[in-house]
Design an enzyme around this catalytic site. Structure first.
Site, PDB file in Angstrom:
ATOM      1  CE1 TYR A  67      -3.993  -1.990   5.211  1.00 23.84           C
ATOM      2  CE2 TYR A  67      -3.183   0.208   4.752  1.00 23.84           C
ATOM      3  CZ  TYR A  67      -3.717  -0.991   4.295  1.00 23.84           C
ATOM      4  OH  TYR A  67      -3.965  -1.173   2.953  1.00 23.84           O
ATOM      5  CE  LYS A 108      -1.497  -3.637   3.401  1.00 18.98           C
ATOM      6  NZ  LYS A 108      -1.701  -4.831   2.570  1.00 18.98           N
ATOM      7  CB  SER A 147      -0.870   0.030   1.258  1.00 18.23           C
ATOM      8  OG  SER A 147      -1.510   1.278   1.385  1.00 18.23           O
TER       9      SER A 147
HETATM   10  P1  NDP Z   1     -11.389  -6.231   0.829  1.00 15.85           P
HETATM   11  O1  NDP Z   1     -11.716  -6.119   2.274  1.00 15.85           O
HETATM   12  O2  NDP Z   1     -12.382  -5.767  -0.168  1.00 15.85           O
HETATM   13  O3  NDP Z   1     -11.006  -7.749   0.475  1.00 15.85           O
HETATM   14  C1  NDP Z   1     -10.161  -8.494   1.299  1.00 15.85           C
HETATM   15  C2  NDP Z   1     -10.520  -9.968   1.186  1.00 15.85           C
HETATM   16  O4  NDP Z   1      -9.651 -10.706   2.058  1.00 15.85           O
HETATM   17  C3  NDP Z   1     -11.970 -10.264   1.645  1.00 15.85           C
HETATM   18  O5  NDP Z   1     -12.566 -11.211   0.800  1.00 15.85           O
HETATM   19  C4  NDP Z   1     -11.741 -10.825   3.036  1.00 15.85           C
HETATM   20  O6  NDP Z   1     -12.776 -11.690   3.491  1.00 15.85           O
HETATM   21  C5  NDP Z   1     -10.440 -11.582   2.844  1.00 15.85           C
HETATM   22  N1  NDP Z   1      -9.790 -11.888   4.107  1.00 15.85           N
HETATM   23  C6  NDP Z   1      -9.868 -11.194   5.270  1.00 15.85           C
HETATM   24  N2  NDP Z   1      -9.176 -11.806   6.231  1.00 15.85           N
HETATM   25  C7  NDP Z   1      -8.637 -12.926   5.678  1.00 15.85           C
HETATM   26  C8  NDP Z   1      -7.844 -13.985   6.170  1.00 15.85           C
HETATM   27  N3  NDP Z   1      -7.449 -14.017   7.451  1.00 15.85           N
HETATM   28  N4  NDP Z   1      -7.466 -14.974   5.320  1.00 15.85           N
HETATM   29  C9  NDP Z   1      -7.882 -14.961   4.031  1.00 15.85           C
HETATM   30  N5  NDP Z   1      -8.648 -13.990   3.511  1.00 15.85           N
HETATM   31  C10 NDP Z   1      -9.028 -12.986   4.325  1.00 15.85           C
HETATM   32  O7  NDP Z   1     -10.011  -5.473   0.672  1.00 15.85           O
HETATM   33  P2  NDP Z   1      -9.324  -4.796  -0.627  1.00 15.85           P
HETATM   34  O8  NDP Z   1      -9.595  -5.615  -1.813  1.00 15.85           O
HETATM   35  O9  NDP Z   1      -9.644  -3.359  -0.624  1.00 15.85           O
HETATM   36  O10 NDP Z   1      -7.796  -4.930  -0.223  1.00 15.85           O
HETATM   37  C11 NDP Z   1      -6.977  -5.970  -0.712  1.00 15.85           C
HETATM   38  C12 NDP Z   1      -5.541  -5.659  -0.359  1.00 15.85           C
HETATM   39  O11 NDP Z   1      -5.181  -4.403  -0.930  1.00 15.85           O
HETATM   40  C13 NDP Z   1      -5.294  -5.525   1.152  1.00 15.85           C
HETATM   41  O12 NDP Z   1      -4.056  -6.097   1.465  1.00 15.85           O
HETATM   42  C14 NDP Z   1      -5.276  -4.031   1.355  1.00 15.85           C
HETATM   43  O13 NDP Z   1      -4.524  -3.666   2.475  1.00 15.85           O
HETATM   44  C15 NDP Z   1      -4.638  -3.575   0.070  1.00 15.85           C
HETATM   45  N6  NDP Z   1      -4.911  -2.173  -0.265  1.00 15.85           N
HETATM   46  C16 NDP Z   1      -6.196  -1.721  -0.413  1.00 15.85           C
HETATM   47  C17 NDP Z   1      -6.434  -0.397  -0.710  1.00 15.85           C
HETATM   48  C18 NDP Z   1      -7.796   0.158  -0.875  1.00 15.85           C
HETATM   49  O14 NDP Z   1      -7.927   1.398  -0.900  1.00 15.85           O
HETATM   50  N7  NDP Z   1      -8.830  -0.666  -1.007  1.00 15.85           N
HETATM   51  C19 NDP Z   1      -5.307   0.556  -0.879  1.00 15.85           C
HETATM   52  C20 NDP Z   1      -4.004  -0.042  -0.725  1.00 15.85           C
HETATM   53  C21 NDP Z   1      -3.836  -1.353  -0.423  1.00 15.85           C
HETATM   54  P3  NDP Z   1     -14.044 -11.036   4.284  1.00 15.85           P
HETATM   55  O15 NDP Z   1     -14.857 -10.349   3.228  1.00 15.85           O
HETATM   56  O16 NDP Z   1     -14.738 -12.177   4.926  1.00 15.85           O
HETATM   57  O17 NDP Z   1     -13.441 -10.089   5.288  1.00 15.85           O
END
Ligand code: NDP
Length: 254
Positions: free
Chosen positions: A162, A166, A147
């Site tokens: 966080y 990251k 991130s």
């Molecule tokens: P989301 O919350 O939309 O998706 C994350 C997914 O990971 C969900 O399906 C969630 O399941 C799943 N998850 C949560 N905990 C676990 C676990 N312990 N094991 C396996 N899967 C798990 O997040 P984003 O798509 O927005 O983010 C994805 C990545 O991108 C993250 O690492 C985030 O930090 C990074 N990121 C995101 C940004 C943003 O603005 N969106 C910006 C920069 C980085 P459930 O739905 O059940 O929680």
């Protein structure tokens, strides 16, 4: 080889954590669109089932594992299932991640542990399992979704765990890139800025305050990350490793 063919992923197998929604699912669909078979890991059963059907509709093989990436035994099992199904593993995308907002002086130990466990330890555990498959293959590409928060401090929300996690993912990426370069395994990170997913769309009251700090004055769409994911996953990037690719509308330039 024609330049266009360098991006081809037919015959490759990819595993994507957090693949049931958001950035992870978008990455899985992009890799599938380029021909890769995909294994999706997530903790959300219903979203996983939908995501698998969506990937199959793109004409590739898709499998899923209900897997908490913070639990080493579950990670090991899920990677074994992917290899049993596809016979190999060429690409890993670590996208599972969360943020918890809390002031540093108020954050509980449980909140700190939850974020570090998932965002940093979970990423490491999956990299480790991938390497155990990719080292014998002497090939592979790992993409860790870090991130921009690994290099800047977001405001106004407080998210010390966080940001620290990251930054850790970025240094973990560089460390493993050096360790595994002799095995022809590339390890890169991709650092998005604010991106429209469930993670950010649940707090619309923050968007205007964030957008004023972004030179492009808007958040990213998930599809704006995908060219980079395909580049890093494919033979178009065979000499790119240990790199952090920032896609943030110039946020980190200020
Ligand atoms: P989301 O919350 O939309 O998706 C994350 C997914 O990971 C969900 O399906 C969630 O399941 C799943 N998850 C949560 N905990 C676990 C676990 N312990 N094991 C396996 N899967 C798990 O997040 P984003 O798509 O927005 O983010 C994805 C990545 O991108 C993250 O690492 C985030 O930090 C990074 N990121 C995101 C940004 C943003 O603005 N969106 C910006 C920069 C980085 P459930 O739905 O059940 O929680």
């Amino acid at each position: 080889m024609a330049l266009r063919d360098l991006f081809e992923l037919k015959g490759r197998a990819a595993l994507i954590t957090g693949g049931a929604r958001g950035i992870g699912k978008a990455c899985a669909a992009a890799l599938a669109e380029m021909g890769a078979d995909v294994a999706l890991l997530d903790i959300h059963k219903e979203n996983l089932a939908t995501a698998v059907a969506d990937m199959e509709a793109l004409g590739v093989r898709a499998v899923s594992s209900l897997c908490d990436v913070t639990v080493a035994s579950e990670v090991e099992e899920a990677f074994a299932k992917a290899v049993e199904t596809f016979g190999r593993l060429d690409i890993l995308v670590n996208s599972a991640g969360i943020t918890i907002w809390a002031k540093g002086e108020e954050m509980t130990e449980e909140q700190w542990d939850r974020v570090i466990d998932l965002d940093l330890k979970g990423t490491f555990l999956c990299c480790q399992q991938a390497a155990r498959i990719m080292i014998p293959q002497q090939s592979g590409s790992i993409i860790n979704i870090a991130s921009m928060s690994g290099q800047i401090v977001n405001i106004p929300q407080c998210q010390v765990a966080y940001n620290a996690a990251k930054a850790g993912v970025m240094q973990l990426t560089k460390s493993l890139a050096v360790e595994w370069a002799p095995h022809n395994i590339r390890v890169n990170s991709l650092s998005p800025g604010y991106t429209a997913t469930e993670m950010t769309m649940t707090v619309p009251e923050y968007h205007a305050g964030w957008e004023v700090l972004i030179p492009m004055r808007r958040m990213a769409r998930t599809d704006e990350l995908l060219g980079a994911v395909v580049y890093l996953a494919s033979d178009a990037s065979t000499y790119t490793t240990g790199h952090d690719l920032v896609i943030d509308g110039a946020y980190t330039c200020l």
